[in-house]
Design a protein around this motif. Structure first.
Motif, PDB file in Angstrom:
ATOM      1  N   ILE A   1       0.890  -0.983   0.161  1.00 19.49           N
ATOM      2  CA  ILE A   1       0.034  -0.145   0.256  1.00 19.49           C
ATOM      3  C   ILE A   1       0.840   1.243  -0.066  1.00 19.49           C
ATOM      4  CG2 ILE A   1      -0.392   0.268   2.336  1.00 19.49           C
ATOM      5  CD1 ILE A   1      -3.602   0.725   1.959  1.00 19.49           C
TER       6      ILE A   1
ATOM      7  N   THR B   1       2.655  -2.788   8.360  1.00 14.18           N
ATOM      8  CA  THR B   1       1.511  -1.885   7.930  1.00 14.18           C
ATOM      9  C   THR B   1       0.185  -3.102   7.798  1.00 14.18           C
ATOM     10  OG1 THR B   1       2.668  -0.680   6.478  1.00 14.18           O
ATOM     11  CG2 THR B   1       0.726  -0.493   5.949  1.00 14.18           C
TER      12      THR B   1
ATOM     13  N   THR C   1      -1.443  -4.349   4.628  1.00 12.66           N
ATOM     14  CA  THR C   1      -0.656  -5.331   3.749  1.00 12.66           C
ATOM     15  C   THR C   1      -0.542  -6.794   4.480  1.00 12.66           C
ATOM     16  OG1 THR C   1       0.581  -3.539   2.917  1.00 12.66           O
ATOM     17  CG2 THR C   1       1.598  -5.686   2.909  1.00 12.66           C
TER      18      THR C   1
ATOM     19  N   GLY D   1       9.112   5.406   1.261  1.00 10.89           N
ATOM     20  CA  GLY D   1       8.299   4.525   0.416  1.00 10.89           C
ATOM     21  C   GLY D   1       7.916   5.402  -0.669  1.00 10.89           C
TER      22      GLY D   1
ATOM     23  N   GLU E   1       2.128  13.965  -0.219  1.00  7.64           N
ATOM     24  CA  GLU E   1       2.740  13.174   0.871  1.00  7.64           C
ATOM     25  C   GLU E   1       3.965  13.770   1.447  1.00  7.64           C
ATOM     26  OE1 GLU E   1       3.261   8.716   1.165  1.00  7.64           O
ATOM     27  OE2 GLU E   1       2.839   8.841   3.132  1.00  7.64           O
TER      28      GLU E   1
HETATM   29  O1  LIG Z   1       6.044  -0.126   2.807  1.00 12.62           O
HETATM   30  P1  LIG Z   1       5.168   0.075   4.152  1.00 12.62           P
HETATM   31  O2  LIG Z   1       5.990   0.168   5.457  1.00 12.62           O
HETATM   32  O3  LIG Z   1       4.162  -1.059   4.355  1.00 12.62           O
HETATM   33  O4  LIG Z   1       4.303   1.327   4.286  1.00 12.62           O
HETATM   34  C1  LIG Z   1       3.266   1.705   3.221  1.00 12.62           C
HETATM   35  C2  LIG Z   1       2.923   3.113   3.510  1.00 12.62           C
HETATM   36  O5  LIG Z   1       2.663   3.282   4.654  1.00 12.62           O
HETATM   37  C3  LIG Z   1       2.232   4.582   4.989  1.00 12.62           C
HETATM   38  O6  LIG Z   1       0.977   5.214   4.726  1.00 12.62           O
HETATM   39  C4  LIG Z   1       3.094   5.799   4.559  1.00 12.62           C
HETATM   40  O7  LIG Z   1       2.901   7.063   4.682  1.00 12.62           O
HETATM   41  C5  LIG Z   1       3.554   5.646   3.106  1.00 12.62           C
HETATM   42  O8  LIG Z   1       4.701   6.359   2.698  1.00 12.62           O
HETATM   43  C6  LIG Z   1       3.885   4.212   2.864  1.00 12.62           C
HETATM   44  O9  LIG Z   1       4.408   3.954   1.605  1.00 12.62           O
END
Ligand SMILES: O=P(O)(O)OC[C@H]1O[C@H](O)[C@H](O)[C@@H](O)[C@@H]1O
Length: 545
Positions: free
Chosen positions: A150, A208, A211, A265, A351
């Motif tokens: 995500i 996250t 995910t 990210g 962002e």
């Molecule tokens: O790659 P992850 O650690 O799962 O994070 C996924 C996403 O999470 C958050 O929402 C951040 O604001 C994003 O910048 C990031 O890409």
């Protein structure tokens, strides 16, 4: 007041912009305007002549950039200084597309060898899946990839894969899952065969919620199709900077592709997060994408500000946001394959620059990042372009178009190009009352009616746009285009003295989401939140209105 808004240059820009004539007049005054206000770099051509600028405006904008120590800030980013001060991190997505013989030091170590090793690991894996050597648990080759992630771990791979559709190698398809709404993953899994499906789980943090939940559901689906726990290694790989968490989760250590804290990210598609792209288009094309971005890095790092494409685009955006009150910026792609790009740039810019304190914690007294939005140009022309032409908001626009189509067919591309150029022309020149009246000359309306209609047909014009062209959409030009916008975002953040590389607003949402989830699962009704949130949780717990 901050130093920025008190500066002489800032005040000079305020005075200057209010006196500038209409763009029609600026074009009439200077026959060389197009030649002087266009620039070519890394396979991209930028025409920025249809902006509310003259030489004086540009001088002031570049002075502002110099006063913000822009060149020093660019150097600091490339050499790995800890410019993300709230997370104490370097910002080195540029290292991901560096050349193998470069040396980039962060925390005392050269990171280029690790980047190269990961690229080699990706190359081996891609070759094995594409050639059919990588077998699923019943001995069949892989036909479908399901990419789970995500935010930055989703949008980059998805949009780039979509943009490079003409480069997909035969035999593999990819499906992207981000939303935690079960409908997303359930719809994607319908029709897939577990024996020939490979899941790529992408999460920098490996923490996250969306995910992890989607990956667990994918795993359960996989096992429910007749596979066993031992078969998981052949069907699940992960990309993460948290290798320990990934192995705890059950990922086979050999199937984990690393990334690093110094890659944000939303800047991560160049890392192993780009694995789904590489699986679809092959490693050579993935490397060409990196190369295009690298070319733009070199241009950005070494070209004087006045000819520097990302700097020019960024300063124009500063001009409209800070001196003309523009609150949004529209990106219009005249290419079907680039239809997802506005969403990608939206994530990148909003962002990064949706911030309201400076690096040292002072409240800003000026606008920062605008709302970024957009879509496929020709479709928009029959919808929201009306507001661009005659609405009360000033919305600067970027028009992006390749000169050659991947699908040359009859007159299609000529029509596409004429729409693109026609729109920028209409935005710039508008239509005066007299012109509108003249157009109604031979109609049967009486004078009063003509006058009324003419008033409604007036378009003030003077609406700014950039036009970005490339010969053809290729992995290399796409890499350069995305890096262009990354650096544009960086420059704006540098002028506004904000940290473009953290995202505490998003973090709060994650935290409160987890808190609410606990209340939803609790034994009794929620009482400790605000009245609205308590009531919503409790209605939800009842499951009906
Ligand atoms: O790659 P992850 O650690 O799962 O994070 C996924 C996403 O999470 C958050 O929402 C951040 O604001 C994003 O910048 C990031 O890409």
């Amino acid at each position: 007041m901050t130093k920025l808004t008190q500066s002489t240059t800032w005040k000079a820009l305020q005075a200057h912009t209010s006196q500038l004539p209409h763009m029609r007049e600026l074009f009439a005054q200077n026959p060389q305007r197009f030649e002087q206000m266009s620039v070519k770099a890394c396979g991209l051509f930028l025409d920025y002549s249809k902006n509310r600028i003259n030489d004086g405006t540009l001088e002031l904008l570049f002075s502002l950039a110099n006063e913000a120590n822009l060149s020093e800030k660019i150097t600091a980013m490339f050499k790995g200084d800890v410019i993300n001060n709230t997370e104490q991190r370097s910002v080195l997505h540029t290292a991901l597309r560096s050349k193998a013989d470069q040396q980039i030091i962060t925390e005392g170590a050269d990171i280029v060898p690790e980047v190269q090793q990961t690229l080699s690991k990706m190359a081996g894996f891609v070759e094995s899946v594409q050639s059919g050597q990588w077998k699923g648990y019943t001995g069949k080759s892989i036909t479908d990839i399901v990419s789970i992630g995500i935010g930055g771990s989703f949008l980059g791979p998805k949009i780039v894969s979509q943009a490079l559709r003409p480069y997909w190698q035969a035999g593999l398809n990819c499906h992207f899952v981000a939303n935690v709404d079960a409908s997303s993953i359930c719809e994607k899994l319908k029709g897939l065969n577990a024996e020939t499906t490979l899941f790529v789980m992408s999460s920098k943090s490996f923490g996250t919620q969306e995910t992890l939940t989607n990956t667990l559901s994918a795993k359960n689906w996989f096992l429910a199709q007749g596979a066993t726990q031992q078969d998981i290694a052949q069907h699940f790989v992960a990309v993460t900077s948290n290798v320990a968490k990934a192995t705890d989760f059950g990922m086979d250590a050999n199937n984990i592709f690393p990334m690093w804290d110094w890659v944000g990210g939303r800047y991560s598609l160049w890392s192993a997060i780009g694995l789904p792209i590489a699986l679809l288009v092959g490693m050579d094309n993935f490397k060409a994408l990196l190369d295009g971005a690298h070319q733009m890095d070199e241009h950005f790092a070494s070209t004087p500000l006045e000819q520097n494409m990302p700097v020019i685009m960024a300063m124009l955006s500063v001009l409209y946001g800070n001196f003309h009150g523009a609150q949004s910026h529209v990106i219009l792609t005249y290419d079907h394959y680039l239809r997802g790009l506005p969403a990608y740039f939206q994530q990148l810019d909003m962002e990064s620059n949706g911030k309201s304190v400076t690096l040292d914690g002072t409240d800003v007294d000026y606008s920062t990042g605008p709302v970024i939005w957009g879509g496929e140009g020709t479709n928009g022309q029959h919808a929201y372009h009306q507001l661009l032409h005659q609405g009360t908001a000033l919305i600067p626009a970027d028009f992006i178009m390749p000169l050659q189509s991947h699908n040359p067919l009859g007159e299609h591309h000529d029509q596409l190009a004429s729409n693109c150029f026609g729109q920028t022309q209409a935005l710039m020149q508008g239509r005066t009352y007299d012109e509108a009246l003249a157009e109604l000359g031979s109609s049967k309306l009486n004078d009063q009616e003509k006058s009324l209609i003419a008033k409604h047909k007036v378009m003030s014009g003077n609406k700014p746009s950039n036009t970005l062209l490339m010969d053809k959409l290729t992995p290399t030009t796409l890499g350069a285009l995305i890096a262009l916008y990354e650096h544009r975002t960086f420059v704006q953040g540098a002028i506004w003295q904000i940290n473009s590389f953290d995202q505490w607003g998003v973090e709060l949402g994650k935290q409160l989401g987890n808190d609410v989830l606990e209340r939803i699962g609790a034994k009794q009704d929620a009482t400790e939140l605000d009245a609205s949130s308590n009531a919503l949780v409790n209605i939800y717990r009842q499951g009906k209105l």
